[in-house]
Each structure stands twice: as C-alpha cells, then as structure tokens.
Design an enzyme around this catalytic site. Structure first.
Site, mmCIF file in Angstrom:
data_model
loop_
_atom_site.group_PDB
_atom_site.id
_atom_site.type_symbol
_atom_site.label_atom_id
_atom_site.label_comp_id
_atom_site.label_asym_id
_atom_site.label_seq_id
_atom_site.Cartn_x
_atom_site.Cartn_y
_atom_site.Cartn_z
ATOM 1 N N ASP A 154 -7.616 11.531 4.886
ATOM 2 C CA ASP A 154 -7.422 12.953 5.149
ATOM 3 C C ASP A 154 -7.756 13.229 6.606
ATOM 4 O O ASP A 154 -8.861 12.901 7.066
ATOM 5 C CB ASP A 154 -8.325 13.798 4.242
ATOM 6 C CG ASP A 154 -7.877 13.760 2.780
ATOM 7 O OD1 ASP A 154 -6.920 13.022 2.483
ATOM 8 O OD2 ASP A 154 -8.475 14.472 1.956
ATOM 9 N N ASP B 263 -0.338 20.321 -7.602
ATOM 10 C CA ASP B 263 -1.763 20.568 -7.810
ATOM 11 C C ASP B 263 -1.884 21.561 -8.958
ATOM 12 O O ASP B 263 -1.205 22.584 -8.959
ATOM 13 C CB ASP B 263 -2.397 21.169 -6.551
ATOM 14 C CG ASP B 263 -2.187 20.281 -5.333
ATOM 15 O OD1 ASP B 263 -2.079 19.054 -5.511
ATOM 16 O OD2 ASP B 263 -2.121 20.814 -4.210
#
Length: 247
Positions: free
Chosen positions: A8, A131
């Site tokens: 990330d 998500d």
C-alpha cells in the site's frame, strides 16, 4: 492458491492502514521497489499494489513508486494495481508501463459504463475490487455503504468480461481477525470467474482454510498486515499452500 503480498503506497512509502483510515497508517518501508523485490524473492507469484493517495484523490498519485516497482519486478511476476483509476487513458498508461492487471473499485459501481468500456478495450487486464460489509457493497474508500448486493453486482461484471473479483470484507481489513471465508465462498460459488479473498488475513490457519475451498473458485488471497506484523511468514505460508494444493 496464490498468496499475493500487498504493498500500500502513501506519499511514496509502504504503509498499512487500519480499517481504511488514512490517519491510522503505519509505515513499513521507505523503498517500495525494495519491498517488491523482497516479496518476489520470498516466492510471491503476483503483487498487489494500492495507490492510497490515488484512491482518495480519484487520480493516480504514487506514479514514481509504481514505476520503480514495475522496473524492479514487473518482468518477473504479474503486478496488479488499484487506487484512483477512473479513466481509460490511465489504464492504458499503466498497462504500457508493464502492469498486468488494473483493479477498478469505486468507479465500477458508480460508473458502470466506464467498466464496460475498460473490459472492451483491455480484456483480460481488468479486475474489479468489491468492498463489502454484511453483503452490501461500499465505495469511496469504504466511507459510503450502497444498497447493492455483492453477488448481483459481481455477476453483472462477470458478464461484461471482468477477469476476476477481489472481495474485501471491510469489517475485518487490517484487524487480523480472520478472513470471512463463508462470504468469500458464497460469492465464488455464484460466479464462474475467480475470486481473490481479502481483508483480515490473520495467519496460517486462514491459508489452510482457503486451500480447502480453492476448488469453489477462490484463486488467491491478498496478504496485508499479517506479513508485515510477523503474524504470517510469507514464504512458509506459500510453501504450505502449495503443499495443500498438491494434496
């Protein structure tokens, strides 16, 4: 079973967020390319990158770090990237730079026409990241819960030619509380394209459970906080997954 290390990116560094909160980030490395090489050397067969600044800004932000990662490992293993990808030009630039898969998240839900066009133009390169919390899809860096059912949307995207679905249970991500295997399998069983599990991977027990459902269509799992915190030894886990896949 593909174990896919996550890198990330925030402000050019490797970080992990807790529950998708940009204010709750832990830095794990200043050199993203070196981190990518570390995971490739540990036996990773794919890498998962997230441009966190890009996801929140709606446009690519960590270009230098992404370019450096692709230069380091792009010729060795496929790299997939999500965060801030909202137009076809961005996809084209990334694929030309050596990216194998582009992950479209919020834009797939909010702008389905864009996803359809992306699948037409770049077939085989498009992954959708869904998500969800309690079976409902969330968008905008998890800040908004929609009324869409995960399975319904995923089936529609499958029909358009999406390569695979990354399914993240946002109630668990970054919490090391265990993958939501049941919800992941339910989605995989409803589709013919592969599903990649994400969110909450806690340790080797999760990997073993996922290997048991590999035949249901669960192709891999994103490895995040657990491989950075030391809760999961990545190389050992991939080795174990390979053993179980052969069993």
């Amino acid at each position: 079973m593909l174990l896919i290390p996550a890198i990330d990116l925030k402000d050019g560094h490797c970080v992990r967020l807790k529950q998708g909160d940009m204010d709750q980030s832990t830095t794990f490395g200043e050199d993203p390319a070196a981190m990518a090489r570390k995971w490739a050397d540990a036996g990773a067969r794919r890498l998962h990158l997230v441009d966190l600044n890009g996801a929140f800004a709606g446009q690519p932000k960590n270009k230098a770090a992404i370019k450096a990662i692709l230069a380091e490992v792009g010729a060795d293993i496929p790299v997939q990237l999500g965060g801030g990808i909202r137009d076809l030009d961005t996809i084209e630039r990334y694929i030309d730079a050596g990216l194998r898969y582009v992950i479209i998240g919020t834009a797939a839900v909010k702008n389905p026409g864009f996803l359809k066009d992306a699948c037409s133009a770049f077939g085989g390169h498009i992954i959708v990241g869904l998500d969800a919390k309690d079976g409902k899809v969330a968008t905008d860096g998890w800040s908004k819960l929609t009324g869409h059912e995960v399975v319904d949307l995923a089936r529609k995207f499958q029909d358009w030619g999406v390569e695979s679905i990354i399914y993240t249970d946002i109630g668990r991500d970054g919490m090391l509380s265990g993958i939501n295997i049941e919800a992941t399998v339910k989605l995989a069983q409803a589709l013919t394209i592969p599903v990649i599990a994400s969110g909450g991977l806690a340790g080797i027990a999760d990997i073993e459970k996922l290997c048991e459902v590999e035949n249901e269509g669960v192709e891999g799992v994103i490895c995040g906080r657990a491989i950075y915190s030391g809760d999961l030894d990545f190389a050992a886990a991939q080795h174990r997954a390979d053993e179980l896949s052969l069993a």
